[in-house]
Design an enzyme around this catalytic site. Sequence first.
Site, PDB file in Angstrom:
ATOM      1  N   ARG A 114       1.028  -1.122   0.035  1.00  0.00           N
ATOM      2  CA  ARG A 114       0.065   0.015  -0.005  1.00  0.00           C
ATOM      3  C   ARG A 114       0.928   1.249   0.067  1.00  0.00           C
ATOM      4  O   ARG A 114       1.751   1.379   0.924  1.00  0.00           O
ATOM      5  CB  ARG A 114      -0.847   0.019   1.128  1.00  0.00           C
ATOM      6  CG  ARG A 114      -1.770   1.373   1.467  1.00  0.00           C
ATOM      7  CD  ARG A 114      -2.872   1.325   2.455  1.00  0.00           C
ATOM      8  NE  ARG A 114      -3.350   2.489   2.603  1.00  0.00           N
ATOM      9  CZ  ARG A 114      -3.360   3.601   3.758  1.00  0.00           C
ATOM     10  NH1 ARG A 114      -2.624   3.222   4.715  1.00  0.00           N
ATOM     11  NH2 ARG A 114      -3.899   4.719   3.585  1.00  0.00           N
ATOM     12  N   HIS A 159      -3.133  10.904   0.417  1.00  0.00           N
ATOM     13  CA  HIS A 159      -2.394  10.697   1.873  1.00  0.00           C
ATOM     14  C   HIS A 159      -1.887  12.063   2.329  1.00  0.00           C
ATOM     15  O   HIS A 159      -0.735  12.082   2.494  1.00  0.00           O
ATOM     16  CB  HIS A 159      -1.545   9.606   1.796  1.00  0.00           C
ATOM     17  CG  HIS A 159      -1.293   9.093   3.258  1.00  0.00           C
ATOM     18  ND1 HIS A 159      -1.617   7.643   3.482  1.00  0.00           N
ATOM     19  CD2 HIS A 159      -1.012   9.729   4.471  1.00  0.00           C
ATOM     20  CE1 HIS A 159      -1.263   7.362   4.741  1.00  0.00           C
ATOM     21  NE2 HIS A 159      -0.687   8.703   5.342  1.00  0.00           N
ATOM     22  N   GLU A 204      -7.660   8.428   6.279  1.00  0.00           N
ATOM     23  CA  GLU A 204      -7.956   9.194   7.219  1.00  0.00           C
ATOM     24  C   GLU A 204      -8.482  10.634   7.420  1.00  0.00           C
ATOM     25  O   GLU A 204      -7.925  11.618   7.897  1.00  0.00           O
ATOM     26  CB  GLU A 204      -6.610   9.187   8.332  1.00  0.00           C
ATOM     27  CG  GLU A 204      -6.382   7.725   8.842  1.00  0.00           C
ATOM     28  CD  GLU A 204      -5.228   7.682   9.961  1.00  0.00           C
ATOM     29  OE1 GLU A 204      -4.549   8.748  10.024  1.00  0.00           O
ATOM     30  OE2 GLU A 204      -4.595   6.717  10.307  1.00  0.00           O
ATOM     31  N   ASN A 345      -7.721   1.854   9.830  1.00  0.00           N
ATOM     32  CA  ASN A 345      -6.336   1.941  10.468  1.00  0.00           C
ATOM     33  C   ASN A 345      -6.545   1.782  12.246  1.00  0.00           C
ATOM     34  O   ASN A 345      -7.429   2.767  12.613  1.00  0.00           O
ATOM     35  CB  ASN A 345      -5.742   3.381  10.245  1.00  0.00           C
ATOM     36  CG  ASN A 345      -5.142   3.319   8.784  1.00  0.00           C
ATOM     37  OD1 ASN A 345      -5.306   2.519   7.976  1.00  0.00           O
ATOM     38  ND2 ASN A 345      -4.719   4.799   8.332  1.00  0.00           N
ATOM     39  N   TYR A 347      -4.693   2.162  15.949  1.00  0.00           N
ATOM     40  CA  TYR A 347      -3.517   2.091  16.541  1.00  0.00           C
ATOM     41  C   TYR A 347      -3.459   1.886  18.307  1.00  0.00           C
ATOM     42  O   TYR A 347      -2.726   1.340  18.616  1.00  0.00           O
ATOM     43  CB  TYR A 347      -2.861   3.347  16.241  1.00  0.00           C
ATOM     44  CG  TYR A 347      -2.026   3.597  15.049  1.00  0.00           C
ATOM     45  CD1 TYR A 347      -0.981   3.059  14.805  1.00  0.00           C
ATOM     46  CD2 TYR A 347      -2.545   4.080  13.821  1.00  0.00           C
ATOM     47  CE1 TYR A 347      -0.126   3.148  13.464  1.00  0.00           C
ATOM     48  CE2 TYR A 347      -2.086   3.922  12.634  1.00  0.00           C
ATOM     49  CZ  TYR A 347      -0.847   3.860  12.564  1.00  0.00           C
ATOM     50  OH  TYR A 347      -0.201   3.600  11.333  1.00  0.00           O
ATOM     51  N   GLU A 413      -3.412   0.164   8.085  1.00  0.00           N
ATOM     52  CA  GLU A 413      -2.487   0.555   8.859  1.00  0.00           C
ATOM     53  C   GLU A 413      -2.512  -0.187  10.355  1.00  0.00           C
ATOM     54  O   GLU A 413      -3.737  -0.143  10.870  1.00  0.00           O
ATOM     55  CB  GLU A 413      -2.326   2.193   8.994  1.00  0.00           C
ATOM     56  CG  GLU A 413      -1.784   2.689   7.944  1.00  0.00           C
ATOM     57  CD  GLU A 413      -1.655   4.161   8.155  1.00  0.00           C
ATOM     58  OE1 GLU A 413      -1.575   4.671   9.148  1.00  0.00           O
ATOM     59  OE2 GLU A 413      -1.930   4.846   7.117  1.00  0.00           O
ATOM     60  N   TRP A 462       1.945  -0.615   9.290  1.00  0.00           N
ATOM     61  CA  TRP A 462       2.696   0.689   9.252  1.00  0.00           C
ATOM     62  C   TRP A 462       3.943   0.513  10.217  1.00  0.00           C
ATOM     63  O   TRP A 462       3.577   0.338  11.180  1.00  0.00           O
ATOM     64  CB  TRP A 462       1.854   1.749   9.529  1.00  0.00           C
ATOM     65  CG  TRP A 462       2.332   2.995   9.567  1.00  0.00           C
ATOM     66  CD1 TRP A 462       3.015   3.561  10.178  1.00  0.00           C
ATOM     67  CD2 TRP A 462       2.134   3.788   8.231  1.00  0.00           C
ATOM     68  NE1 TRP A 462       3.525   5.004   9.542  1.00  0.00           N
ATOM     69  CE2 TRP A 462       3.257   5.069   8.355  1.00  0.00           C
ATOM     70  CE3 TRP A 462       1.635   3.658   7.155  1.00  0.00           C
ATOM     71  CZ2 TRP A 462       3.325   5.943   7.434  1.00  0.00           C
ATOM     72  CZ3 TRP A 462       1.788   4.512   6.107  1.00  0.00           C
ATOM     73  CH2 TRP A 462       2.711   5.835   6.347  1.00  0.00           C
TER      74      TRP A 462
HETATM   75  C1  GBE Z   1      -1.410   7.222  10.608  1.00  0.00           C
HETATM   76  O1  GBE Z   1      -2.205   8.258  11.353  1.00  0.00           O
HETATM   77  C2  GBE Z   1      -1.218   7.990   9.231  1.00  0.00           C
HETATM   78  O2  GBE Z   1      -2.105   7.553   8.414  1.00  0.00           O
HETATM   79  C3  GBE Z   1       0.231   7.549   8.918  1.00  0.00           C
HETATM   80  O3  GBE Z   1       0.554   8.464   7.740  1.00  0.00           O
HETATM   81  C4  GBE Z   1       1.183   7.906  10.181  1.00  0.00           C
HETATM   82  O4  GBE Z   1       2.517   7.755   9.805  1.00  0.00           O
HETATM   83  C5  GBE Z   1       0.827   6.853  11.217  1.00  0.00           C
HETATM   84  O5  GBE Z   1      -0.568   6.780  11.329  1.00  0.00           O
HETATM   85  C6  GBE Z   1       1.555   7.114  12.499  1.00  0.00           C
HETATM   86  O6  GBE Z   1       1.049   8.119  13.125  1.00  0.00           O
HETATM   87  O7  GBE Z   1       0.420  16.298  19.601  1.00  0.00           O
HETATM   88  O8  GBE Z   1       0.993  13.944  19.491  1.00  0.00           O
HETATM   89  O9  GBE Z   1      -1.271  14.747  19.533  1.00  0.00           O
HETATM   90  C7  GBE Z   1      -0.494  13.757  16.896  1.00  0.00           C
HETATM   91  C8  GBE Z   1      -2.487   7.654  12.532  1.00  0.00           C
HETATM   92  C9  GBE Z   1      -0.203  13.300  15.431  1.00  0.00           C
HETATM   93  C10 GBE Z   1      -2.811   8.890  13.550  1.00  0.00           C
HETATM   94  C11 GBE Z   1      -0.773  11.106  15.553  1.00  0.00           C
HETATM   95  C12 GBE Z   1      -0.821  12.131  13.702  1.00  0.00           C
HETATM   96  C13 GBE Z   1      -1.755  10.242  15.377  1.00  0.00           C
HETATM   97  C14 GBE Z   1      -1.666  11.004  13.012  1.00  0.00           C
HETATM   98  C15 GBE Z   1       0.289  14.822  17.505  1.00  0.00           C
HETATM   99  N1  GBE Z   1      -1.093  12.604  14.890  1.00  0.00           N
HETATM  100  N2  GBE Z   1      -1.750   9.637  13.987  1.00  0.00           N
HETATM  101  S1  GBE Z   1      -0.007  14.928  19.078  1.00  0.00           S
END
Ligand code: GBE
Length: 514
Positions: A114, A159, A204, A345, A347, A413, A462
């Site tokens: 992907r 993306h 997302e 996705n 996490y 993911e 991921w």
């Molecule tokens: C996904 O987002 C994305 O699709 C992918 O591109 C990314 O690399 C991967 O997950 C890992 O993050 O100040 O800590 O709250 C939060 C999952 C930043 C969601 C965290 C970015 C959660 C998106 C900033 N967010 N992530 S803070």
Amino acid sequence: MESATTVKSDTQSWIKPFLADSDRFVYDQFTDPTRDSLMRGKFPPTFAWGVATAAYQIEGAWDEDGKGPSIWDVYSHKEGNVYQNHNGDVACDSYHKIDEDVKMLKELKVSHYRFSLSWARILPDGTVKTVNQSGLTYYRNLIDRLLEANIQPMVTLYHWDLPQALQDAGGWENDTTIVHFNNYADLCFRELGDKVKLWITFNEPYEFIREGYETGCLAPGLEHQGTTVYRVAHNVIKAHAKAWHTYSNTYRERQNGYVGITLVSNWPIPASDSKTDIEATERFLQFMLGWFAHPILVNGDYPEIMKQDVLRKSREQGLTSSRLPTFSKNEKTLTKGTADFLGLNYYTTRRVRHAASPALPAGYMEDQDLKYWHDQDWPTSGASWLRPVPWGFRKLLHWIKERYGNPPLYITENGYCDSGADADKERQLSDNDRVKYYISHISELLKACRLDGVDVRGYMAWSLMDNFEWSDGYSYRFGLYHVDFDDQNRPRTAKTSAKVYSRIIQDNGFPEME
Ligand code: GBE
């Protein structure tokens, strides 16, 4: 839900070093025998195993061969937006490293890869007025090399890297972006659709809309509270639906592919048994996942709870109509049923409780009247927002099955980050914590698939390799492969997790010992 079959004590030897003492559980924190026991067994024979990446996070070559700037080029070049002012100018240099990337994929023995297309690499100003042939050539070469290796491409159209020229005209706040997105999607289907059978319109929307337009933590970095996010989401949902219809009307019969959307959700658990806390978990899910899943998978409209809550808050704020836009009858018809599959996705999980917000300020969070957090005794990762809670994954999958009529699902993911700020490469290569994350989550997925009857068709980890983690720059590492960002050749090295994941792929799960 049935409980998992108990693991035999003759656990395969390779897995043992990654298990907690009793050898049935992965995490010391999660040792409920019916909930947390590792499940052995195989996935269905046609199950898709893959890894995921995204264009801006890996490609680099940000202004090469005619590529136009995207909102991420502009956002990351502006002082103070990204950790230590890191950017994706070079990233993993994947634009110049098709060979290296395909080599890793072959080593892993994945069936799917992907990745996403950079809209501005193909259409420098976002419109079809000028098509950048070098951009298309790069993606054609990559796809050809994948197919030669018997790896199926799963292509994300968006993306997060909107062409800056479209942002200058209002970006997703402007409904003409819907037309531009549809033209871009049409071009990609036409040019690449003979070889690509799995398309994802958006990755997302929840994240890029919330963080891009309200908190300002992602590009374009706007902080408009309360109304903009809903208007932007409205346009994104319409753009998704329009592109799906374009595929259905013009390409489906000839190309025989599938078009879906990738949504992200946490699993919420109530802070207490009180009715109000339990109701808060439902709101959490409907505002995060239902916001997009309900119109697309159910009836072309937002979840009832969301409509009621935003309307009530809007009235309290003295507005005469809701900040949440409405779909016309025709728009509902056009939106409903526009996903051939759902990409999910997952996490992490959150603890949620009811918490009334004052009438003002207006905001997406405030509209929900809740607070959420992580339990402090849950396992940690390199990021404060990510704590591994594998059992939340199975619960979320079960909820999706029940609410949305068991749609075909791909996990697009799932993964774990450690800190990249630490320069100890040897430690980064022995990534046992990432291995634990994958084993435990894939085991929960196996339960969802085999015990709960969730229609899951594949799993993408991921990420293939460490890459540019948005506003966190290179300070978090999510890769199965280590990338040395201090070396201009960006060498890739397999971590322990790459070897373990490849083993799971080749076993198609965790088969019992003979
Ligand atoms: C996904 O987002 C994305 O699709 C992918 O591109 C990314 O690399 C991967 O997950 C890992 O993050 O100040 O800590 O709250 C939060 C999952 C930043 C969601 C965290 C970015 C959660 C998106 C900033 N967010 N992530 S803070």
